[in-house]
Motif scaffolding. Sequence first.
Motif, PDB file in Angstrom:
ATOM      1  N   PHE A  38       0.794  -1.222   0.000  1.00 14.12           N
ATOM      2  CA  PHE A  38       0.000   0.000   0.000  1.00 14.12           C
ATOM      3  C   PHE A  38       0.831   1.280   0.000  1.00 14.12           C
ATOM      4  N   ALA A  39       1.972   1.266   0.692  1.00 11.16           N
ATOM      5  CA  ALA A  39       2.728   2.510   0.835  1.00 11.16           C
ATOM      6  C   ALA A  39       4.155   2.262   1.309  1.00 11.16           C
ATOM      7  N   ILE A  40       4.976   3.270   1.079  1.00 13.37           N
ATOM      8  CA  ILE A  40       6.317   3.347   1.658  1.00 13.37           C
ATOM      9  C   ILE A  40       6.179   4.370   2.784  1.00 13.37           C
ATOM     10  N   VAL A  41       6.652   4.023   3.968  1.00 10.56           N
ATOM     11  CA  VAL A  41       6.477   4.888   5.126  1.00 10.56           C
ATOM     12  C   VAL A  41       7.828   5.437   5.564  1.00 10.56           C
ATOM     13  N   PHE A  42       7.856   6.758   5.754  1.00  8.23           N
ATOM     14  CA  PHE A  42       9.045   7.451   6.245  1.00  8.23           C
ATOM     15  C   PHE A  42       8.672   8.200   7.517  1.00  8.23           C
ATOM     16  N   ARG A  43       9.664   8.458   8.350  1.00  9.09           N
ATOM     17  CA  ARG A  43       9.504   9.316   9.528  1.00  9.09           C
ATOM     18  C   ARG A  43      10.329  10.565   9.286  1.00  9.09           C
ATOM     19  N   ILE A  44       9.727  11.715   9.554  1.00  7.22           N
ATOM     20  CA  ILE A  44      10.430  12.973   9.282  1.00  7.22           C
ATOM     21  C   ILE A  44      10.229  13.977  10.417  1.00  7.22           C
ATOM     22  N   GLY A  45      11.196  14.827  10.577  1.00  6.55           N
ATOM     23  CA  GLY A  45      11.094  15.944  11.500  1.00  6.55           C
ATOM     24  C   GLY A  45      11.263  15.579  12.960  1.00  6.55           C
ATOM     25  N   PRO A  46      11.352  16.617  13.791  1.00  3.22           N
ATOM     26  CA  PRO A  46      11.575  16.404  15.218  1.00  3.22           C
ATOM     27  C   PRO A  46      10.416  15.679  15.897  1.00  3.22           C
ATOM     28  N   GLY A  47       9.202  15.809  15.372  1.00  2.00           N
ATOM     29  CA  GLY A  47       8.062  15.122  15.959  1.00  2.00           C
ATOM     30  C   GLY A  47       7.864  13.724  15.418  1.00  2.00           C
ATOM     31  N   ARG A  48       8.755  13.325  14.473  1.00  2.00           N
ATOM     32  CA  ARG A  48       8.685  12.000  13.859  1.00  2.00           C
ATOM     33  C   ARG A  48       7.366  11.808  13.106  1.00  2.00           C
ATOM     34  N   THR A  49       6.971  12.832  12.361  1.00  2.00           N
ATOM     35  CA  THR A  49       5.766  12.794  11.544  1.00  2.00           C
ATOM     36  C   THR A  49       5.867  11.665  10.525  1.00  2.00           C
ATOM     37  N   ILE A  50       4.752  11.007  10.279  1.00  2.00           N
ATOM     38  CA  ILE A  50       4.692   9.936   9.293  1.00  2.00           C
ATOM     39  C   ILE A  50       4.413  10.531   7.917  1.00  2.00           C
ATOM     40  N   LEU A  51       5.174  10.109   6.949  1.00  2.00           N
ATOM     41  CA  LEU A  51       4.916  10.433   5.544  1.00  2.00           C
ATOM     42  C   LEU A  51       4.688   9.117   4.823  1.00  2.00           C
TER      43      LEU A  51
END
Length: 128
Positions: A38-51
């Motif tokens: 379904f998706a490729i999941v990344f974590r970004i930013g200081p809050g560890r936002t999901i992309l």
Amino acid sequence: MSLTTNLPIGFIPTQDAKAARAFYQDTLGLEFESEDAFAIVFRIGPGRTILRVTNTPEFTPAPFTIFGWQVDDIDATVAALAAKGVVFQRYDFLKQNKLGIWDAPSGARIAWFHDPDGNTLSLSQHPE
């Protein structure tokens, strides 16, 4: 109820998961978390936002920015990404500098680029 204290989740469509993963992980340097059908999941930013870069059978890229990053030094970030092959967009209706950065009336500085699917992404540096 308010969602102001909850982290957002970003979604970006892709038709080519292999190219998207290489771009977001290797070129942009995002932290890979997982991949499924379904998706490729990344974590970004200081809050560890999901992309979530979501597999989509077909779509037409939007003619506007769908996702962006606020950066501390846009000149250095643009130069570093350009050195990795990222091409920054030029718009006839905006006065952009040699790096492709536009100085907005608000004082923000913005540059745009495309991912492999043609999605418009941006970098911005905002006045303090």
